[in-house]
Motif scaffolding. Structure first.
Motif, PDB file in Angstrom:
ATOM      1  N   UNK A  88     -30.100  -3.050  42.933  1.00 26.50           N
ATOM      2  CA  UNK A  88     -31.214  -2.495  42.160  1.00 26.50           C
ATOM      3  C   UNK A  88     -30.929  -1.046  41.795  1.00 26.50           C
ATOM      4  N   UNK A  89     -30.494  -0.268  42.773  1.00 29.84           N
ATOM      5  CA  UNK A  89     -30.224   1.152  42.547  1.00 29.84           C
ATOM      6  C   UNK A  89     -29.126   1.329  41.498  1.00 29.84           C
ATOM      7  N   UNK A  90     -28.114   0.466  41.557  1.00 29.41           N
ATOM      8  CA  UNK A  90     -27.000   0.580  40.613  1.00 29.41           C
ATOM      9  C   UNK A  90     -27.369   0.111  39.213  1.00 29.41           C
ATOM     10  N   UNK A  91     -28.421  -0.692  39.100  1.00 28.48           N
ATOM     11  CA  UNK A  91     -28.765  -1.326  37.825  1.00 28.48           C
ATOM     12  C   UNK A  91     -29.897  -0.640  37.086  1.00 28.48           C
ATOM     13  N   UNK A  92     -30.844  -0.060  37.827  1.00 29.07           N
ATOM     14  CA  UNK A  92     -32.074   0.441  37.217  1.00 29.07           C
ATOM     15  C   UNK A  92     -32.095   1.954  37.184  1.00 29.07           C
ATOM     16  N   UNK A  93     -32.359   2.532  36.017  1.00 28.06           N
ATOM     17  CA  UNK A  93     -32.476   3.981  35.874  1.00 28.06           C
ATOM     18  C   UNK A  93     -33.876   4.347  35.381  1.00 28.06           C
ATOM     19  N   UNK A  94     -34.195   5.629  35.387  1.00 25.32           N
ATOM     20  CA  UNK A  94     -35.544   6.081  35.066  1.00 25.32           C
ATOM     21  C   UNK A  94     -35.950   5.732  33.642  1.00 25.32           C
ATOM     22  N   UNK A  95     -35.048   5.928  32.680  1.00 24.28           N
ATOM     23  CA  UNK A  95     -35.397   5.647  31.293  1.00 24.28           C
ATOM     24  C   UNK A  95     -35.655   4.159  31.077  1.00 24.28           C
ATOM     25  N   UNK A  96     -34.805   3.327  31.680  1.00 23.04           N
ATOM     26  CA  UNK A  96     -35.007   1.884  31.566  1.00 23.04           C
ATOM     27  C   UNK A  96     -36.336   1.484  32.187  1.00 23.04           C
ATOM     28  N   UNK A  97     -36.654   2.060  33.344  1.00 23.55           N
ATOM     29  CA  UNK A  97     -37.908   1.743  34.013  1.00 23.55           C
ATOM     30  C   UNK A  97     -39.103   2.120  33.140  1.00 23.55           C
TER      31      UNK A  97
END
Length: 299
Positions: free
Chosen positions: A9-18
């Protein structure tokens, strides 16, 4: 069915995407296309240990290359320590798609939802960001909101850790009165059971986001601020009625759901004060889980 770990999850999800994923999910909700399952809790005490199990969820329609899904977030609490999981199911077949470790979701999704509200309700010329609290959510909100406006000042007010957190963001540690009076955008991310500042101090045109509590017995904002606010936004009325202690004395007729604002933005005068009260809803977790699962080939 795929098991997706916290590291993935940490490697896949970033703030802008969220933020983008939640904007799209709230747009669906605002158009009546997404359904939300309210949080349910069961509690117990065993040999002096406080235990709780909670669940919440949502149904999302397909969006671009993202499939329609049904999802639930389930989490345990043991003496105030939490562990989160999100399970996704296909809306086409009903079959399980993935189960995701979701501690990172909880950190990101609250700040990402506030970022959606900030884009809608904070004035473009906002230059001072004030944060109450110095914990995980205070830091997450600073990271999420700093890119959204040209903030020139960062103010941090907290019982402990204010100096260190402020230094990381080139800001300053201040008292509650200064944070309330000088913030163009104010975030309260504390566990305070009583209001943090006098709402009369908040400047005209400010945007205030209260994200610290999800119980009717706790509140970070006072009635003075709510009475001055032109807009009071919530994620979902049902959840706010059940869990928003800040709004206990504020008539629900004054509230507007975040999805309504995304779907149908409202004009705002320069001097209007806007308040956003978050309690966290399953729509947010399911939306982020779907993005991660899609990127990792689970759906």
């Amino acid at each position: 069915m795929q098991l997706i770990t916290e590291a993935q999850v940490i490697a896949t999800l970033d703030r802008d995407t969220a933020r983008q994923a939640l904007h799209a999910a709230f747009a669906q909700h605002g158009h009546g296309q997404a359904q939300v399952l309210a949080r349910h809790r069961a509690t117990s005490a065993v040999d002096g240990t406080a235990l709780a199990i909670s669940a919440m969820g949502a149904i999302l329609q397909a969006d671009g290359d993202l499939p329609a899904v049904l999802g639930t977030k389930v989490y345990s609490a043991r003496n105030g320590r939490y562990h989160f999981l999100v399970s996704l199911f296909s809306a086409d077949t009903g079959a399980p798609l993935a189960t995701l470790e979701a501690n990172e979701f909880t950190r990101l999704r609250t700040a990402a939802a506030t970022a959606v509200a900030t884009e809608l309700l904070a004035r473009p010329e906002a230059r001072t960001l004030a944060v109450f609290g110095a914990g995980i959510q205070a830091r997450a909100h600073l990271e999420a909101l700093m890119p959204l406006r040209h903030f020139e000042r960062v103010l941090v007010c907290a019982r402990s850790g204010a100096e260190a957190l402020a230094a990381e963001f080139g800001g300053e540690a201040v008292d509650a009165a200064m944070a309330a009076a000088e913030g163009d955008v104010i975030v309260t991310a504390t566990r305070s059971p009583t209001p943090l500042f006098d709402g009369a101090r908040v400047r005209p045109g400010a945007f205030v986001a209260a994200v610290g509590s999800s119980t009717r017995a706790a509140r970070e904002l006072d009635d003075t601020l709510l009475a001055r606010a032109t807009t009071i936004a919530v994620e979902w009325r049902t959840a706010a009625e059940l869990e928003a202690g800040d709004l206990v004395h504020c008539p629900a007729e004054r509230w507007v759901e975040l999805g309504e604002l995304v779907a149908r933005p409202r004009p705002r005068a320069a001097a209007d004060i806007a308040v956003y009260k978050s309690v966290g809803i399953g729509l947010e977790d399911v939306a982020l889980a779907r993005v991660v699962a899609r990127r990792l080939g689970a759906c």
